[in-house]
Design an enzyme around this catalytic site. Sequence first.
Site, short mmCIF file in Angstrom:
data_model
loop_
_atom_site.label_atom_id
_atom_site.label_comp_id
_atom_site.label_asym_id
_atom_site.label_seq_id
_atom_site.Cartn_x
_atom_site.Cartn_y
_atom_site.Cartn_z
CB SER A 179 59.53 69.94 41.86
OG SER A 179 59.66 70.67 40.67
NE ARG A 180 63.10 63.26 43.37
CZ ARG A 180 63.02 62.12 42.69
NH1 ARG A 180 61.98 61.33 42.87
NH2 ARG A 180 63.95 61.75 41.85
CG LEU A 181 57.00 70.01 45.15
CD1 LEU A 181 56.75 71.43 44.70
CD2 LEU A 181 57.57 70.00 46.58
#
Length: 201
Positions: A179-181
């Site tokens: 989640s692009r975290l």
Amino acid sequence: MTENKRPLIEPIERFRGLFAEAKSIPRDRLPEPTAFSLATVDGSGQPSVRIVLLKNVDERGFVFYTNYESRKGRELLATHRAAMCFHWQPLEVQVRVEGVVETVSDAEADAYFASRARGSQLGAWASIQSRPMASPSDLDARLAEMEKRFAGGDVPRPPHWSGFRVVPERIEFWKNMPSRLHVRHVYTRDGDGWSVTQLYP
Ligand SMILES: Cc1cc2nc3c(=O)[nH]c(=O)nc-3n(C[C@H](O)[C@H](O)[C@H](O)COP(=O)(O)O)c2cc1C
């Protein structure tokens, strides 16, 4: 040392661990683990970037070799500043380094130059790196001239060919996450050690 203050060697060891992992990946998945983007800047503030190969890394910094009269060479000798970026795609890791640039010693450059293949040694003499070439045959002609000049003997290191060492002031480790975290840890030089901060992705 404050609680957050880290020893001088910590980010270098972290880099070396990742670098070793990158080098152990089969070449068909990661053809050139030593390659990184090197950014320099000219006197007007115009940045430029190109790929070069990392040849050494230790607690003093990151070493690569080039022609001191090339665009990057002239810019580094004038500004003493560089940024580097590694991307090891199979590891989903990016490492960014910024710092001050110094020249390596003649002895260090001589030792590395001597370890290169003869063809690359002759190429270092033949190529007036980053200069305009009037005709495509000029390089062949210069190479033939150098082959003749050094026939039957060792090829010495050209005086304009040597290494630079990027002495890091900031090193960022970026790790891909769902989640692009992504996880980003930035080491910033702090006296005789480093401060570490985590950044939003
Ligand atoms: C995979 C790869 C590795 C390279 N390694 C080097 C290197 O170690 N040293 C170097 O001077 N140029 C290297 N080059 C060439 C540079 O990218 C660049 O074209 C050249 O150094 C001239 O750059 P400049 O005009 O900005 O000085 C490499 C290029 C590639 C694609």
